[in-house]
Design a protein around this motif. Structure first.
Motif, PDB file in Angstrom:
ATOM      1  N   ALA B  44       0.859  -1.180   0.000  1.00 14.01           N
ATOM      2  CA  ALA B  44       0.000   0.000   0.000  1.00 14.01           C
ATOM      3  C   ALA B  44       0.895   1.229   0.000  1.00 14.01           C
ATOM      4  CB  ALA B  44      -0.894   0.021   1.244  1.00 14.01           C
ATOM      5  N   ARG B  46       0.917   5.724  -1.535  1.00 19.20           N
ATOM      6  CA  ARG B  46       0.057   6.791  -2.012  1.00 19.20           C
ATOM      7  C   ARG B  46      -0.054   6.820  -3.537  1.00 19.20           C
ATOM      8  NH1 ARG B  46       1.356  11.974   1.670  1.00 19.20           N
ATOM      9  NH2 ARG B  46       2.720  10.486   2.691  1.00 19.20           N
ATOM     10  N   ASP B  47       1.115   6.724  -4.192  1.00 13.19           N
ATOM     11  CA  ASP B  47       1.109   6.940  -5.638  1.00 13.19           C
ATOM     12  C   ASP B  47       1.449   5.644  -6.378  1.00 13.19           C
ATOM     13  OD1 ASP B  47       1.424   7.676  -8.227  1.00 13.19           O
ATOM     14  OD2 ASP B  47       2.925   9.237  -7.859  1.00 13.19           O
ATOM     15  N   LYS B  48       0.453   5.090  -7.035  1.00 13.60           N
ATOM     16  CA  LYS B  48       0.640   3.802  -7.702  1.00 13.60           C
ATOM     17  C   LYS B  48       1.582   3.916  -8.886  1.00 13.60           C
ATOM     18  CE  LYS B  48      -1.934  -0.215  -9.288  1.00 13.60           C
ATOM     19  NZ  LYS B  48      -3.246  -0.862  -9.422  1.00 13.60           N
ATOM     20  N   ASN B  49       1.675   5.112  -9.472  1.00 16.34           N
ATOM     21  CA  ASN B  49       2.406   5.232 -10.741  1.00 16.34           C
ATOM     22  C   ASN B  49       3.865   5.666 -10.602  1.00 16.34           C
ATOM     23  OD1 ASN B  49       0.080   4.517 -12.262  1.00 16.34           O
ATOM     24  ND2 ASN B  49      -0.732   6.561 -11.783  1.00 16.34           N
ATOM     25  N   ARG B  50       4.268   5.961  -9.378  1.00 10.99           N
ATOM     26  CA  ARG B  50       5.649   6.422  -9.195  1.00 10.99           C
ATOM     27  C   ARG B  50       6.627   5.289  -9.483  1.00 10.99           C
ATOM     28  NH1 ARG B  50       7.604   7.897  -3.417  1.00 10.99           N
ATOM     29  NH2 ARG B  50       9.810   7.580  -3.904  1.00 10.99           N
ATOM     30  N   GLU B  60      -0.395  -7.419  -5.059  1.00  9.47           N
ATOM     31  CA  GLU B  60      -1.674  -6.713  -4.990  1.00  9.47           C
ATOM     32  C   GLU B  60      -1.478  -5.301  -4.449  1.00  9.47           C
ATOM     33  OE1 GLU B  60      -6.220  -7.526  -3.322  1.00  9.47           O
ATOM     34  OE2 GLU B  60      -4.632  -9.005  -3.032  1.00  9.47           O
ATOM     35  N   TRP B  61      -2.146  -4.346  -5.054  1.00 11.36           N
ATOM     36  CA  TRP B  61      -2.010  -2.952  -4.643  1.00 11.36           C
ATOM     37  C   TRP B  61      -3.204  -2.515  -3.799  1.00 11.36           C
ATOM     38  CZ3 TRP B  61       1.868   0.658  -5.272  1.00 11.36           C
ATOM     39  CH2 TRP B  61       1.558   1.954  -4.858  1.00 11.36           C
ATOM     40  N   ASP B  63      -4.814   0.974  -1.945  1.00 14.71           N
ATOM     41  CA  ASP B  63      -4.669   2.417  -1.787  1.00 14.71           C
ATOM     42  C   ASP B  63      -4.682   2.786  -0.306  1.00 14.71           C
ATOM     43  OD1 ASP B  63      -4.483   3.310  -4.480  1.00 14.71           O
ATOM     44  OD2 ASP B  63      -6.593   2.757  -4.717  1.00 14.71           O
TER      45      ASP B  63
END
Lengths: 437, 437
Positions: B44, B46-50, B60-61, B63
Motif C-alpha cells: 500500500a 500513495r502513488d501507484k504510478n511512481r 496486490e495494490w 490504496d
C-alpha cells in the motif's frame, strides 16, 4: 503458563556455578520474560563435595555427564565440560539423540564436530545454541544467525582472544616487552602456564572458524587457517605503528574473495582512530561487513565466568520461549546438509596494505636499493619513515614502509629480494593492515 | 517445508522499496535460512504510478494501508508509513486485531502507543517486532529483549541520532561552527529543513524511551525526559574538551538510581580514548551496562534505506522461523500488563562529573572567587585550566573546570553564585561527563 523448563548442567566450574546462581537469583524475572519458569533439576561434575558457593539442594547429582545428558528428567542439556572430544562430545551427542536441546560454550567441540552435531540437532528438531563459544558475552552468534538474515556477509573480523589483547594493550600503554607482559598476564591468571594456544592464535582460529561458517554458509574448517601469533611483536613495531597512526591487534579475519575464502589470524595494523582500535585489555570485539547493512561492530567482555554465563542464560531463555512443535532456525544459519565445502583462498593472493619494518646498515645507497626493490615488485608506497631509532643498534637504522594495496606474493618477493641484497642486519618484520571504520 | 510467509508492506519510500528489492534478490538464501519462503504479496502506498525501481508485478495494490492491514491475504504487516497517529496507528491496530504479525520501523508510534499495541499483540499471540525503530540496523532490540535475559540492566546510553553526531564530528574534525555544519548537513540531506527534532534531542528521546522500557521493565514515557540539544555547543567547548581528553557527543542516557530512573538527552563529554568516542558521522552506537555481563557496545549504521531495511528483514525472518502455536516473548521484554510505571529521578539529584566553561573579566581575584564558590558548594575539582583563549574577547579569559563526582544541584547552585558575583562576561557553559569504557 507452560511447564517449567528443566535444565541439566554438566560442568560446575566458574561458568557453571555462575549459571546455577543467576538462574536462581533471577528466577522471577526470567519467568516474566520467558512465560515459564526455568529450573536446574540436575547437574554433573567430578567432585560432589567441593564447595562452589551455590545451593544444590533438591538438584539431582550425576557422576557421569553422559547419563545426565540422556536422562528423561531434563529438557535442556548445558555442556560446560570443554574439549573437542571425550565426555563433552559423547554427552552432547547423547543429549541430542535423546531429543534434548543443547546449550554449549565449547568452541573446540563446535569447531571440530559442529557440522555432525548440527545435523543431529536439525534432524531431531531441537536447538543447539552456542552463543558463549565465541567472544564470551557478546551476542555475535544471534546477530549473525538471526539479525543479519538477508544480508550477504563479505567480511567478518575481530579481537577474539582476551589474553593476546591484554598483552598488546599493556605493551603499548606501558612500553613493556612482550615477555614482561606475558609474565604479568600469567601472574594475574589471564594467561595459562603454557600460553601457546592464546598467543599463537589457535584459540582465535577456533572461534573464527565458527564465524566463517555462519558468515559464508561453508563447512567449518578450523585447521585450514593461516596462523601467525604475537610473540614476535616488539616495542619497535608498536611505536612505529603509533607514529604512523596505527595500533597493533591480534585479529581473526575471514573475507570472501574471488578465489575462495581467506581465513587468517595474525597481528594486524588497524587505524588508531577506528572503533576497534579502542578495544583494550581482555575485551573482545567483532565487526561484520555486509552488502545491505554495512559495518556493524559489537564489543564487550570476551571471557570470565559471569560474561560467559550471561550468554549461556540467553541461550537457555531462547529455548524456554520456544515450544514443542516450533521449527528452529538452522544451527549455523543454513541447514547443515546444505553448507558448502570451505574453499580456501591462497594466502599469497591476499590483497591489502602492509607495514614493513627493516633494520639495515646505515650506509649510503641502502635506502635507494630498498626503494628500487619495492618498485621492481610493483609495490607503491603510502609512507616511508627512516630514522636512527633507538631500537636499531649502533651503525644501523630503521626503515619503515607502509604500502598501498598490493598482494602478499609481491610483498614476500620484495622482502626476499631485499634480504638477498644483504642490507638487513635483523629479521624483517611484515604486518598486514586491515581496513576498519 | 512450511507454507510461504505472505508479507504486506505499507509505505514504499526508500526503506520500503529496499525491503521489497532485498526480499526478492535474496529469496533463495532467506528460504534456506528460514525453512520457508517469504513473499511480498501486497503493498500500500500513495502513488501507484511512481517509479520506485522495484518490480511489483503480481503484487496486490492497496490504496489504503488499513485495508491491507486487515486483509486475509497476508501473514505479516510491515508498517513503514511513519507518525505516531493517523494511518500508521490505525493500520497497525487493524493488523494486530486481525491476528497478523507486525513489523514496524516507527519510533514515534512505539514511543507514544507502544504499550497499548503490545497489549493487543500479546493478547492475540502475535509478534510485534521493531528492530528498525531504534538505531537503524544495529540489533539492539533483539540484544536487549533476548540475549540479555537474566541480566539486570543498570544503564543504557548511546548515540541515537546520526544528524547530531554528523554535525559534532565535523565541528571537531574541521573546526567549523555549529551553524556551518548544520547548513552542510542540510545540503547533503542528513538534516531536515527544520532540524529541531534532530538537534534538540527529541528524536534521541523517542528512541531512548523505548530502550528505557526494555532495560528497566517500565512503561514508556517519551515526554518525561530531560532534554538539551547541541545548538549551543561551540568550538571553545570542543577544543577545551579535546585538551582535557574528552569528546562531545549527543547522548541519550537512562540510568537506574535510588530515587527512580534518570532519562536524559544532552551533549555529553566522553573520554577520547573510549570506544563510543570513535563513533563518527552518521553512525550510531548503544552501550548497555549490566550486573552479569558488564558493558556491551554495538555500533553501526543508524539510518538510511538499506540499513533500516536490514533490520526490517531480520524481523520478518524471525517471524518466518516461528510457527503457529509458538508462544512469543513479550514485546518489551516483559508482559505489557506487568510493566511498572516509570518513576522519574529528579535531574537535580543527578550525580556525575561536570565540565564548566566560564568566560570572565581578566581581573585579579576572579579565579580565587570562582574557586571559593565551588568549595562553598562542596564541589571538588579534577582539573582547572585557565588561559587567554582566542575564544574569549579582549580583556577576558576562559576558565575551564572539570569536577569530580558531584550533584547537578550543587553545580547549578555554584554557577548561579558565580553569575551573581558579576564576574562572567558570557553565558556559562555546563556539560555533563559520562563514564564510558
Amino acid at each position: 503458563m507452560a511447564e517449567t523448563l528443566r535444565v541439566g548442567i554438566a560442568g560446575l566450574g566458574t561458568v557453571g556455578a555462575s549459571v546455577v546462581r543467576v538462574l536462581k537469583e533471577k528466577e522471577a524475572e526470567l519467568t516474566r520474560q520467558c512465560g515459564r519458569s526455568i529450573t536446574v533439576t540436575a547437574v554433573a561434575a567430578r567432585d560432589k563435595n567441593r564447595d562452589r558457593g551455590i545451593d544444590l539442594s533438591g538438584v539431582e547429582w550425576f557422576d557421569d555427564a553422559r547419563a545426565l545428558a540422556a536422562s528423561g528428567k531434563i529438557d535442556v542439556f548445558v555442556e560446560l565440560i570443554g574439549g573437542a572430544n571425550g565426555v563433552a562430545r559423547e554427552a552432547v551427542e547423547a543429549a541430542l539423540h535423546a531429543g534434548h536441546h543443547v546449550v554449549t560454550a565449547n568452541k573446540a567441540l563446535l569447531s571440530q564436530q559442529g557440522l555432525a552435531l548440527a545435523e543431529i540437532a536439525e534432524e531431531k528438531g531441537v536447538l543447539l545454541n552456542y552463543e558463549a563459544a565465541v567472544a564470551g558475552g557478546i551476542p555475535i552468534i544471534k546477530t549473525m544467525r538471526e539479525s543479519l538474515a538477508g544480508n550477504t556477509i563479505n567480511r567478518v573480523f575481530g579481537i577474539l582472544n582476551g589474553t593476546a589483547n591484554y598483552i598488546l594493550t599493556r605493551m603499548e600503554q606501558e612500553k613493556l616487552s612482550f615477555e614482561d607482559c606475558l609474565a604479568d598476564a600469567q601472574r594475574l591468571g589471564y594467561a595459562e602456564a603454557d600460553p601457546t594456544f592464546d598467543i599463537e592464535g589457535n584459540d582465535t582460529a577456533h572461534k573464527l572458524s565458527i564465524l566463517t561458517s555462519l558468515a559464508f554458509g561453508t563447512q567449518i574448517s578450523p585447521d585450514d587457517i593461516y596462523l601467525e601469533g604475537i610473540s614476535n611483536i616488539t616495542q619497535a613495531d608498536i611505536q612505529a605503528a603509533s607514529e604512523l597512526g596505527y595500533r597493533i591487534k591480534l585479529l581473526g579475519v575471514a573475507v570472501r574473495t574471488e578465489s575462495g575464502i581467506e581465513q587468517r589470524v595474525h597481528p594486524t595494523m588497524v587505524p588508531t582512530a577506528s572503533v576497534i582500535a579502542q578495544v583494550h585489555g581482555v575485551t573482545n570485539a567483532v565487526t561484520v561487513e555486509t552488502d545491505i547493512l554495512g559495518e556493524l561492530l559489537l564489543s564487550g567482555p570476551g571471557a570470565g565466568g559471569n560474561a560467559t554465563a550471561s550468554a549461556v542464560i540467553g541461550d537457555i531463555a531462547d529455548i524456554a520461549k520456544s515450544r514443542p512443535g516450533f521449527q528452529h532456525g538452522p544451527v549455523f544459519g543454513r541447514p547443515a546438509r546444505e553448507l558448502t565445502p570451505y574453499q580456501r583462498a591462497r594466502m599469497r593472493s591476499h590483497e591489502g596494505g602492509y607495514f614493513i619494518r627493516l633494520t639495515v646498515d646505515d650506509r649510503l645507497g641502502v635506502f635507494a636499493a630498498i626503494a628500487t626493490r619495492m618498485a621492481d615488485n610493483r609495490i607503491s608506497l603510502e609512507s616511508i619513515v627512516q630514522h636512527a631509532s633507538n631500537h636499531a643498534g649502533e651503525g644501523q637504522k630503521t626503515i619503515i614502509l607502509v604500502t598501498h594495496e598490493t598482494t602478499e606474493a609481491a610483498v614476500r618477493k620484495a622482502v626476499e629480494d631485499i634480504t638477498a641484497d644483504g642490507h638487513l642486519t635483523d629479521k624483517p618484520q611484515v604486518i598486514r593492515i586491515e581496513r576498519a571504520a
